[in-house]
Motif scaffolding. Structure first.
Motif, PDB file in Angstrom:
ATOM      1  N   ARG A 101      39.653  44.156  33.285  1.00  0.00           N
ATOM      2  CA  ARG A 101      39.062  44.328  31.952  1.00  0.00           C
ATOM      3  C   ARG A 101      37.696  45.026  31.989  1.00  0.00           C
ATOM      4  O   ARG A 101      36.980  45.043  30.992  1.00  0.00           O
ATOM      5  CB  ARG A 101      38.935  42.963  31.281  1.00  0.00           C
ATOM      6  CG  ARG A 101      40.301  42.389  30.925  1.00  0.00           C
ATOM      7  CD  ARG A 101      40.221  40.915  30.630  1.00  0.00           C
ATOM      8  NE  ARG A 101      41.506  40.357  30.254  1.00  0.00           N
ATOM      9  CZ  ARG A 101      42.462  40.007  31.097  1.00  0.00           C
ATOM     10  NH1 ARG A 101      42.284  40.184  32.397  1.00  0.00           N
ATOM     11  NH2 ARG A 101      43.596  39.500  30.682  1.00  0.00           N
ATOM     12  N   ASN A 102      37.320  45.555  33.150  1.00  0.00           N
ATOM     13  CA  ASN A 102      36.039  46.261  33.334  1.00  0.00           C
ATOM     14  C   ASN A 102      34.841  45.391  32.958  1.00  0.00           C
ATOM     15  O   ASN A 102      33.871  45.870  32.369  1.00  0.00           O
ATOM     16  CB  ASN A 102      36.007  47.578  32.548  1.00  0.00           C
ATOM     17  CG  ASN A 102      36.994  48.572  33.097  1.00  0.00           C
ATOM     18  OD1 ASN A 102      37.178  48.658  34.308  1.00  0.00           O
ATOM     19  ND2 ASN A 102      37.637  49.296  32.213  1.00  0.00           N
ATOM     20  N   LEU A 103      34.891  44.112  33.311  1.00  0.00           N
ATOM     21  CA  LEU A 103      33.761  43.205  33.095  1.00  0.00           C
ATOM     22  C   LEU A 103      32.931  43.152  34.372  1.00  0.00           C
ATOM     23  O   LEU A 103      33.486  43.056  35.468  1.00  0.00           O
ATOM     24  CB  LEU A 103      34.245  41.795  32.760  1.00  0.00           C
ATOM     25  CG  LEU A 103      34.882  41.580  31.406  1.00  0.00           C
ATOM     26  CD1 LEU A 103      35.403  40.155  31.299  1.00  0.00           C
ATOM     27  CD2 LEU A 103      33.876  41.837  30.308  1.00  0.00           C
ATOM     28  N   PRO A 104      31.600  43.192  34.260  1.00  0.00           N
ATOM     29  CA  PRO A 104      30.765  43.070  35.466  1.00  0.00           C
ATOM     30  C   PRO A 104      30.744  41.629  35.962  1.00  0.00           C
ATOM     31  O   PRO A 104      30.688  40.695  35.157  1.00  0.00           O
ATOM     32  CB  PRO A 104      29.384  43.498  34.974  1.00  0.00           C
ATOM     33  CG  PRO A 104      29.393  43.221  33.521  1.00  0.00           C
ATOM     34  CD  PRO A 104      30.805  43.402  33.054  1.00  0.00           C
ATOM     35  N   TYR A 105      30.820  41.458  37.270  1.00  0.00           N
ATOM     36  CA  TYR A 105      30.716  40.120  37.856  1.00  0.00           C
ATOM     37  C   TYR A 105      29.894  40.182  39.123  1.00  0.00           C
ATOM     38  O   TYR A 105      29.795  41.221  39.773  1.00  0.00           O
ATOM     39  CB  TYR A 105      32.101  39.520  38.121  1.00  0.00           C
ATOM     40  CG  TYR A 105      32.886  40.181  39.226  1.00  0.00           C
ATOM     41  CD1 TYR A 105      32.853  39.688  40.522  1.00  0.00           C
ATOM     42  CD2 TYR A 105      33.680  41.296  38.973  1.00  0.00           C
ATOM     43  CE1 TYR A 105      33.577  40.291  41.531  1.00  0.00           C
ATOM     44  CE2 TYR A 105      34.402  41.905  39.970  1.00  0.00           C
ATOM     45  CZ  TYR A 105      34.354  41.396  41.250  1.00  0.00           C
ATOM     46  OH  TYR A 105      35.062  42.004  42.251  1.00  0.00           O
ATOM     47  N   VAL A 106      29.289  39.040  39.444  1.00  0.00           N
ATOM     48  CA  VAL A 106      28.418  38.955  40.613  1.00  0.00           C
ATOM     49  C   VAL A 106      28.459  37.525  41.147  1.00  0.00           C
ATOM     50  O   VAL A 106      28.671  36.576  40.386  1.00  0.00           O
ATOM     51  CB  VAL A 106      26.968  39.382  40.253  1.00  0.00           C
ATOM     52  CG1 VAL A 106      26.329  38.416  39.288  1.00  0.00           C
ATOM     53  CG2 VAL A 106      26.114  39.544  41.486  1.00  0.00           C
ATOM     54  N   TYR A 107      28.306  37.394  42.454  1.00  0.00           N
ATOM     55  CA  TYR A 107      28.247  36.080  43.091  1.00  0.00           C
ATOM     56  C   TYR A 107      26.799  35.716  43.371  1.00  0.00           C
ATOM     57  O   TYR A 107      25.999  36.578  43.735  1.00  0.00           O
ATOM     58  CB  TYR A 107      29.012  36.087  44.422  1.00  0.00           C
ATOM     59  CG  TYR A 107      30.506  36.071  44.261  1.00  0.00           C
ATOM     60  CD1 TYR A 107      31.217  34.881  44.243  1.00  0.00           C
ATOM     61  CD2 TYR A 107      31.223  37.253  44.132  1.00  0.00           C
ATOM     62  CE1 TYR A 107      32.594  34.864  44.100  1.00  0.00           C
ATOM     63  CE2 TYR A 107      32.592  37.253  43.983  1.00  0.00           C
ATOM     64  CZ  TYR A 107      33.269  36.052  43.969  1.00  0.00           C
ATOM     65  OH  TYR A 107      34.630  36.036  43.821  1.00  0.00           O
ATOM     66  N   ILE A 108      26.486  34.446  43.206  1.00  0.00           N
ATOM     67  CA  ILE A 108      25.190  33.920  43.613  1.00  0.00           C
ATOM     68  C   ILE A 108      25.447  32.806  44.629  1.00  0.00           C
ATOM     69  O   ILE A 108      26.558  32.280  44.688  1.00  0.00           O
ATOM     70  CB  ILE A 108      24.379  33.403  42.399  1.00  0.00           C
ATOM     71  CG1 ILE A 108      25.141  32.322  41.671  1.00  0.00           C
ATOM     72  CG2 ILE A 108      24.041  34.541  41.461  1.00  0.00           C
ATOM     73  CD1 ILE A 108      24.299  31.583  40.685  1.00  0.00           C
ATOM     74  N   PRO A 109      24.459  32.425  45.431  1.00  0.00           N
ATOM     75  CA  PRO A 109      24.731  31.527  46.554  1.00  0.00           C
ATOM     76  C   PRO A 109      25.063  30.072  46.217  1.00  0.00           C
ATOM     77  O   PRO A 109      25.735  29.421  46.993  1.00  0.00           O
ATOM     78  CB  PRO A 109      23.448  31.576  47.386  1.00  0.00           C
ATOM     79  CG  PRO A 109      22.652  32.679  46.870  1.00  0.00           C
ATOM     80  CD  PRO A 109      23.128  33.009  45.516  1.00  0.00           C
ATOM     81  N   SER A 110      24.613  29.521  45.087  1.00  0.00           N
ATOM     82  CA  SER A 110      24.708  28.079  44.904  1.00  0.00           C
ATOM     83  C   SER A 110      25.279  27.669  43.552  1.00  0.00           C
ATOM     84  O   SER A 110      24.773  28.063  42.504  1.00  0.00           O
ATOM     85  CB  SER A 110      23.316  27.460  45.069  1.00  0.00           C
ATOM     86  OG  SER A 110      23.323  26.112  44.716  1.00  0.00           O
TER      87      SER A 110
END
Length: 153
Positions: A101-110
């Motif tokens: 769906r062309n949504l931005p996503y990102v991982y964070i550590p906690s």
């Protein structure tokens, strides 16, 4: 029999004070192998601030079930995933949905810090931050940096 007061400069007191806050590098030890793209320390702090502003305006979706439901309905926003969630199968389908769906996503550590940023005592493995005019500047800044991250392999 009297109690002996603890010296605040003693190594034990300093070690106990550090237990509450873990550094970014200490949190990276617990990351999943799928946690790509990973936010930098600076971007992670910006995302936490944006999440806190979004909570005040009630513009977040929290938890796998709720986020998945609103992605399917076509809602837009930045997806923030916790990189230390186990088992991975709980949320490994969400990045694929975002890419479709062309949504931005990102991982964070906690996941603990992600839950705390959302104003909850419970850890949270995924949050979607929706755009709103009250914090549009912070949202746009985060969106720009998340989209600039290299795509996962």
């Amino acid at each position: 029999m009297t109690k002996i007061k603890a010296d605040p400069d003693a190594p034990e007191a300093q070690a106990e004070a550090c237990l509450g806050e873990r550094t970014y590098h200490e949190l990276l030890v617990n990351l999943n192998p799928i946690a790509q793209p990973l936010a930098s320390r600076r971007l992670t702090r910006k995302l936490y601030k944006c999440i806190k502003k979004a909570v005040k305006q009630k513009q977040i979706r929290r938890g796998v079930k709720e986020v998945q439901k609103f992605i399917n309905k076509g809602e837009k926003g930045i997806m923030v995933l916790a990189g230390d969630t186990l088992p991975i199968e709980v949320y490994c389908h969400l990045p694929v949905m975002c890419e479709d769906r062309n949504l931005p996503y990102v991982y964070i550590p906690s996941k603990t810090d992600l839950g705390a940023a959302a104003g909850s005592k419970r850890p949270t493995c995924v949050i979607m931050v929706k755009p709103h005019e009250e914090y549009q500047e912070a949202y746009d800044e985060c969106l720009e940096e998340v989209q600039a991250l290299p795509p996962p392999m």
